[in-house]
Scaffold this motif. Sequence first.
Motif, PDB file in Angstrom:
ATOM      1  N   LEU A  31      55.324 -17.951 -25.012  1.00  0.00           N
ATOM      2  CA  LEU A  31      56.647 -17.711 -25.430  1.00  0.00           C
ATOM      3  C   LEU A  31      57.346 -19.063 -25.939  1.00  0.00           C
ATOM      4  N   THR A  32      58.094 -18.752 -27.113  1.00  0.00           N
ATOM      5  CA  THR A  32      58.841 -19.680 -27.850  1.00  0.00           C
ATOM      6  C   THR A  32      60.248 -19.218 -27.862  1.00  0.00           C
ATOM      7  N   VAL A  33      61.113 -20.224 -27.478  1.00  0.00           N
ATOM      8  CA  VAL A  33      62.736 -19.934 -27.526  1.00  0.00           C
ATOM      9  C   VAL A  33      63.226 -20.940 -28.456  1.00  0.00           C
ATOM     10  N   ALA A  34      63.869 -20.193 -29.311  1.00  0.00           N
ATOM     11  CA  ALA A  34      64.399 -21.155 -30.474  1.00  0.00           C
ATOM     12  C   ALA A  34      65.884 -21.595 -30.196  1.00  0.00           C
ATOM     13  N   PRO A  35      66.072 -22.820 -30.767  1.00  0.00           N
ATOM     14  CA  PRO A  35      67.072 -23.559 -30.361  1.00  0.00           C
ATOM     15  C   PRO A  35      68.301 -22.670 -30.472  1.00  0.00           C
ATOM     16  N   GLY A  36      69.425 -22.771 -29.515  1.00  0.00           N
ATOM     17  CA  GLY A  36      70.573 -21.986 -29.670  1.00  0.00           C
ATOM     18  C   GLY A  36      70.392 -20.544 -29.389  1.00  0.00           C
ATOM     19  N   GLU A  37      69.308 -20.085 -28.913  1.00  0.00           N
ATOM     20  CA  GLU A  37      68.960 -18.544 -28.959  1.00  0.00           C
ATOM     21  C   GLU A  37      69.527 -18.191 -27.264  1.00  0.00           C
ATOM     22  N   PHE A  38      69.766 -17.025 -27.133  1.00  0.00           N
ATOM     23  CA  PHE A  38      70.098 -16.310 -25.756  1.00  0.00           C
ATOM     24  C   PHE A  38      69.007 -15.575 -25.466  1.00  0.00           C
ATOM     25  N   LEU A  39      67.974 -15.970 -24.699  1.00  0.00           N
ATOM     26  CA  LEU A  39      66.733 -14.986 -24.431  1.00  0.00           C
ATOM     27  C   LEU A  39      66.962 -14.805 -22.912  1.00  0.00           C
ATOM     28  N   THR A  40      66.547 -13.419 -22.580  1.00  0.00           N
ATOM     29  CA  THR A  40      66.565 -12.815 -21.440  1.00  0.00           C
ATOM     30  C   THR A  40      65.331 -12.320 -20.826  1.00  0.00           C
ATOM     31  N   LEU A  41      64.894 -13.032 -19.725  1.00  0.00           N
ATOM     32  CA  LEU A  41      63.708 -12.351 -19.280  1.00  0.00           C
ATOM     33  C   LEU A  41      63.950 -11.211 -18.340  1.00  0.00           C
TER      34      LEU A  41
END
Lengths: 363, 268, 293
Positions: A31-41
Amino acid sequence: MTATPAAGPDICLTGLSKHYGPFKALDNVHLTVAPGEFLTLLGPSGSGKSTLLMALAGFVEPTRGDITVGGRSVVALAPEKRDFGVVFQGYALFPHMSVADNVGYPLKIRRLPKPEIAARVKEALALVQLDHLAKRNPKQLSGGQQQRVALARALVFSPEILLLDEPMGALDKKLRGDLQMELRQLHRKLGRTFVNVTHDQEEAMAMSDRIAIMRAGRIEQVGAPRDLYDMPETRFVADFLGKSNFLEGRVRQADAEIAVVETADGMIRHAQRGLVLRAGDDALLALRPQKIGLGGDGADNELPAVVETAIFLGTHAEITARTGSGLVLGINLAIDRAEALPDEGTGVTLTFGAASTTAVRDD
Amino acid sequence: MQSRRSPGFWLLITLVWIVVGFLLAPMFITVPISLTPTRFVSMPDGEYSLRHYETVFTGDAWLGPLGDSAMVGIGATLIATFVGGAAAIGLWRIGGRAARIIGVLALMPMIVPPIVTALALSRAWVTLGLFDTVIGVILSHAILGMPFVFMTTSAALEGLDPRIVEAARSLGAGPFRVVRDVIVPNVRAGLVTGGLFAFMISWDEIIVTLFVSSRSVFTLPRKIWSDIRDNLDPAVAAVSTLMIVATLVAATLYLARDLLRARTGATR
Amino acid sequence: MPSPADQTASGSGAPLAHRLGRLDPYWWLVAPLLIVTIGLFLVPLFNILLLSVTDPEPGLQNYERLATASAPMRVFMTTLRICAVTTVIAIVLGYCVAYAMAHLEGLHQRLLLVAVLIPLWVSVLVRAFSWLVLLRDQGPVNDWLIGAGLIDEPLKLVRNELGVVIGMVHYLIPYAVLPIYAVMRGLDNRLLFASRSLGASPATTFFRVYLPLTLPGVFAAMVIVFVFGLGFYVTPAVLGGGRVVMLAESVSVAILQTVRWGYGAAQSVVLLVLTLILIGIMGRTVGLKRGFG
């Protein structure tokens, strides 16, 4: 804490696994989370979403795999060295400290001078609109207020990344809606990376830039809420994020645009997108309840069925109908078309376009 | 179950208060004996005297043991509280099978009959050169007190949300800073109660003391012990009365604090 | 049921163990207790075991003597007899007190609780001394009985087994009350109402429902009281007046007076093994934590 453009490190999980004996809480997660992203698992309980978050926070040591933040591996770092803000399930406020002391604690550890601590605590509490409760004890606060204190405490030391473990779990439904909006606004304002864990699909859809759907320790699908909803790749995703009807069959013929699937209720025309169907394949088609209409007006697909239940719900009507093969389909009718709700037991024709179905993998 | 107001229930209550009378009887007898004007143990006959209290508070016969007991008690309490409390906190964080096994191990000094402990420590202290030293007596009392601090602290930890520890770490506190800043303040009641137990155990300890000391350390129970065996001295009653009064004062303060807290809690 | 994954994630004592092969730092907090308990307690205890088969010379003669000679057998039987009598009396009286405490409310109940707890805080020596004074020939009890014309000669109440039993029952009642009380408080009263509503008489309800439900507490209390009794030293020594020798005092005599370490050690081992077996049984059936209230 002023509005900043999205910047900061990205988070990269590669081949992350966590085994407890034979049990795989996390199974080869990428998984990659981008800077400033709002990611929900997002996932049901036991899917590994909390374990993944705690591995990020440093409380669960992965059996295999790596976590990098801004290209630097953090798996060897103790939780206190990672500088992530974490909002815990149940908020985990220190019961022996006042609200202000709770929020000031990370600054005290970082040995900031007292006046600066006071100023930043005030600022952080103002951000969550709790400046008037600074002297209270956490036990004297409502659930929503406690959540905001936990948020202020996790943000006061300006971490690049904020991890949230079921932040709305303990709140009632109405309050949840309000706080979801606030949290989303806060994210826009701060421009930091948020990683949120929830089992509530509405919450995930309402707040996130992207959602990662988890199941049995794996990530099933990642994408923007709209894309996940419209283009689920698996039966699990199609059914977990909103409801779906499923039609099973075998592909009789297929070209680049249309596939014809033979089901127990006859041939169904399916417009190709996403998962490509080829002649001879087994096919599983997901069909959202609101994409089905009643009555034939020259639609791509028509299925005769008998109405089993018809319930009027104000904004829409919910109908279940049984096809000739015994398959029960759910149908949501918008209110304007629900004026003449069919009686239970009457025969109807279910209609839907070829572009309404999505081919998904079975599991 | 009998209904509350049945005659059978009140018969039981009467019996229970007779039992309570039996439980409190020794306390009621020592007070008058300590006030007897005679040199030997007797009930005062309308005449009272404080001469036995004078005996206790003058000269080294009683003040010496009193001092020894206080020193040993404080030392043993400090060690027992630190060692037992730290272990309870550590095992709470570690968890799992190992923690459960060590938890049982930690209770052993409470389970093993005192005379057996006395024998074991007596031999060991001779070997280690701790026999009849203040350190030796303090250590043996600390060993006896540790399980109690361990139990009360563990009980206090059971009510604590383990996530506050993780919260503190995510905010930047190292593993030991968390103990100081977050865990200890929240289990203070358990530590204090355990420490109180440890002190009372040391203050009252006689069997192990008899085996690990002889002359240079002479605690109060030891002095009472030798006096009871030699002859019945009313001074023992005076000391007993003082100890009972101290106990009652402590118990009253404890209850009063509880009551006070309940009242302030209610007004909130 | 939360899955294992959720349990760790929510961190209920989540182990930070073996981070990259290193030990969990919290073991440092446990280390002092481990060092003290093992080095200064278990090793010396093991030495006693060793001593019992090596002193005065290697072999099992100390145990042989315990099993064959009449004096140690008499001590053993006295100990068991006194412990049994004491346990029965303490449990019966303790059950009554616990029952009253569990079914009274308000001030009455709190007074009872305090009355039961206070003796726990009074020195065992002070209590022994008080009973010695109370029960001796010229003591208040005999004075009162003679004054009331009930007896002519003072009763022999102390410096015999009776005195020891009185002193021990007095010491042990609070330890009997607390575990039983804990179980009674935890009982669901609706069970009893259910039994009554099904037509059972109060007596039937008590014997068929209440008593069986409180038996775990009774059992825990029995083990604790019996085990405490086995190790009693001060009370028999003071109130038995040298005539009633129980196991603990016999050990002490072997060491302090006759200086036969091996023999004393062997008796200690018997005492220890008996204690550990009883506690072990309790741990298996009731659970150590509940047992110790």
